[in-house]
Write an enzyme that holds these catalytic residues in place. Structure first.
Site, PDB file in Angstrom:
ATOM      1  N   ARG A   1     -17.432  -4.344   5.377  1.00 51.32           N
ATOM      2  CA  ARG A   1     -18.633  -3.964   6.129  1.00 51.32           C
ATOM      3  C   ARG A   1     -19.839  -4.827   5.771  1.00 51.32           C
ATOM      4  O   ARG A   1     -20.882  -4.729   6.414  1.00 51.32           O
ATOM      5  CB  ARG A   1     -18.957  -2.483   5.916  1.00 51.32           C
TER       6      ARG A   1
ATOM      7  N   GLN B   1     -11.261   7.386  -3.192  1.00 54.00           N
ATOM      8  CA  GLN B   1     -10.022   7.174  -2.440  1.00 54.00           C
ATOM      9  C   GLN B   1      -8.855   6.919  -3.408  1.00 54.00           C
ATOM     10  O   GLN B   1      -7.776   7.515  -3.276  1.00 54.00           O
ATOM     11  CB  GLN B   1     -10.200   5.975  -1.498  1.00 54.00           C
TER      12      GLN B   1
ATOM     13  N   ALA C   1      -9.892  -7.548   8.139  1.00 55.15           N
ATOM     14  CA  ALA C   1     -11.197  -8.128   7.790  1.00 55.15           C
ATOM     15  C   ALA C   1     -11.177  -8.505   6.310  1.00 55.15           C
ATOM     16  O   ALA C   1     -12.067  -8.150   5.532  1.00 55.15           O
ATOM     17  CB  ALA C   1     -12.335  -7.159   8.119  1.00 55.15           C
ATOM     18  N   LEU C   2     -10.141  -9.226   5.935  1.00 58.08           N
ATOM     19  CA  LEU C   2      -9.866  -9.489   4.522  1.00 58.08           C
ATOM     20  C   LEU C   2     -10.921 -10.398   3.905  1.00 58.08           C
ATOM     21  O   LEU C   2     -11.407 -11.334   4.534  1.00 58.08           O
ATOM     22  CB  LEU C   2      -8.481 -10.131   4.381  1.00 58.08           C
TER      23      LEU C   2
ATOM     24  N   HIS D   1      -9.749  -8.448  -1.328  1.00 56.37           N
ATOM     25  CA  HIS D   1      -8.356  -8.224  -0.905  1.00 56.37           C
ATOM     26  C   HIS D   1      -7.435  -9.294  -1.495  1.00 56.37           C
ATOM     27  O   HIS D   1      -6.327  -8.997  -1.946  1.00 56.37           O
ATOM     28  CB  HIS D   1      -8.246  -8.278   0.626  1.00 56.37           C
TER      29      HIS D   1
ATOM     30  N   GLY E   1      -8.161  -1.131  -4.381  1.00 58.19           N
ATOM     31  CA  GLY E   1      -9.372  -1.536  -5.086  1.00 58.19           C
ATOM     32  C   GLY E   1     -10.140  -0.335  -5.619  1.00 58.19           C
ATOM     33  O   GLY E   1     -10.100   0.757  -5.045  1.00 58.19           O
TER      34      GLY E   1
ATOM     35  N   ASP F   1     -13.489   1.777  -3.638  1.00 58.09           N
ATOM     36  CA  ASP F   1     -13.330   3.113  -3.048  1.00 58.09           C
ATOM     37  C   ASP F   1     -12.706   4.007  -4.128  1.00 58.09           C
ATOM     38  O   ASP F   1     -11.533   4.358  -4.068  1.00 58.09           O
ATOM     39  CB  ASP F   1     -12.462   3.025  -1.803  1.00 58.09           C
TER      40      ASP F   1
ATOM     41  N   GLN G   1      -9.322   7.989   9.931  1.00 64.11           N
ATOM     42  CA  GLN G   1     -10.260   8.065   8.811  1.00 64.11           C
ATOM     43  C   GLN G   1     -11.700   7.787   9.233  1.00 64.11           C
ATOM     44  O   GLN G   1     -12.597   7.769   8.396  1.00 64.11           O
ATOM     45  CB  GLN G   1      -9.826   7.150   7.665  1.00 64.11           C
TER      46      GLN G   1
HETATM   47  O1  PAF Z   1      -9.231   1.079   1.709  1.00 67.82           O
HETATM   48  C1  PAF Z   1      -8.837   0.845   2.865  1.00 67.82           C
HETATM   49  O2  PAF Z   1      -8.931  -0.276   3.356  1.00 67.82           O
HETATM   50  C2  PAF Z   1      -8.247   1.968   3.694  1.00 67.82           C
HETATM   51  O3  PAF Z   1      -8.880   3.171   3.442  1.00 67.82           O
HETATM   52  C3  PAF Z   1      -6.717   2.110   3.512  1.00 67.82           C
HETATM   53  C4  PAF Z   1      -6.354   2.505   2.088  1.00 67.82           C
HETATM   54  C5  PAF Z   1      -6.037   0.795   3.864  1.00 67.82           C
HETATM   55  C6  PAF Z   1      -6.189   3.199   4.446  1.00 67.82           C
HETATM   56  O4  PAF Z   1      -6.448   2.903   5.773  1.00 67.82           O
END
Ligand code: PAF
Length: 295
Positions: A199, A165, A42-43, A47, A159, A162, A71
């Site tokens: 999203r 993350q 879903a770029l 991205h 990025g 997140d 996840q």
């Molecule tokens: O940030 C994301 O799109 C996802 O959490 C990742 C890092 C590709 C892991 O599935």
């Protein structure tokens, strides 16, 4: 393994689509250093910007497209998560990507997603996003470790939207001694300020307008930063409270290691917000300096 051809000219563009680790190894053999941009597809423009940063960082640029089941928690949007492989490949092509790794679930989790050894994110995985989504970071770190093992990148780009993350991935690389350089890329925003996210497609036009309160709140917080941590939070909260369509999960001012700070804090910090607009959970964050410059 398949070679994609351009829709306009029927000419091979050089993007190779591989679906297994064995095909991936064959596609990368003898091609020099490797940069990886892991994605769930879903770029969007964010991205594409990660790919532009990664492109000159290595000889070969790999993008992974994999919606990672581990996840997503029970009741989350795994099934509904947007899947747009054709459009994604076009984005990759335009960004000069060499290899797209598109595994299926069985390739990444041969014994099924529930039967795997998982990476424990530790205490940083239990706060903020981790408090709302208790198994989320375990799934993220596990799949990122698997992607690192499959792709063996010299550099991987993520990025900053997140932000937690990214912090956890850096920590995993350090704590497990993985030989990968992790680069963070600043948030890419729509012209109106909304942080780009896969999203965002869930938002109606009205909800999109309501969601702008997140970036406005961060901006208000940044403007108050010279007055201290409490002022930052109060200014951001006032903007969010004025938008009834936004249901705030957390608004936190944290140090660069994501420890929340109190009013005595001065220095570089991150203001992070998570909120629900309708049924869509949105994240945003912004770096700022609390107190006077030099403090
Ligand atoms: O940030 C994301 O799109 C996802 O959490 C990742 C890092 C590709 C892991 O599935």
């Amino acid at each position: 393994m398949s070679e994609r051809t351009s829709e306009t000219g029927g000419v091979a563009t050089g993007v190779r689509v591989v679906r297994t680790r064995a095909e991936l190894r064959a596609a990368l053999a003898g091609r020099g250093s490797v940069a990886l941009v892991p994605t769930m597809g879903a770029l969007h423009g964010g991205h594409a910007s990660l790919m532009r940063l990664a492109r000159p960082a290595a000889d070969v640029l790999v993008v992974s497209l994999f919606v990672n089941p581990t996840q997503f928690g029970p009741g989350e949007d795994y099934d509904a998560y947007p899947r747009t492989p054709e459009a994604d490949l076009a984005v990759c092509e335009a960004a000069g990507v060499d290899v797209v790794f598109m595994p299926d679930v069985a390739e990444m989790y041969p014994d099924g997603p529930d039967a795997s050894v998982m990476v424990d994110p530790g205490t940083l995985g239990t706060v903020l996003e981790g408090a709302a989504r208790p198994t989320h970071f375990r799934g993220v770190l596990t799949v990122v470790a698997k992607l690192f093992a499959a792709v063996r990148p010299d550099v991987a780009v993520f990025g900053e939207k997140d932000f937690q993350q990214l912090a956890l991935i850096r920590r995993m690389v350090r704590d497990l001694g993985l030989d990968v350089r992790v680069e963070g890329h600043p948030i890419v925003r729509e012209d109106d300020g909304l942080a780009m996210s896969s999203r965002n497609v869930y938002l109606s036009a009205d909800q999109h307008q309501q969601a702008l309160a997140l970036s406005r709140a961060l901006g208000a917080g940044a403007e108050a930063s010279v007055e201290g941590a409490d002022a930052v939070l109060a200014a951001a909260r006032a903007v969010l409270d004025a938008e009834p369509g936004v249901d705030v999960d957390y608004l936190v001012l944290a140090d660069p290691f994501l420890n929340p700070v109190d009013d005595s804090f001065a220095g570089d910090a991150r203001l992070l917000v998570a909120a629900r607009v309708g049924t869509t959970r949105l994240l945003d964050n912004r770096g700022l300096h609390v107190g006077r410059e030099g403090a």
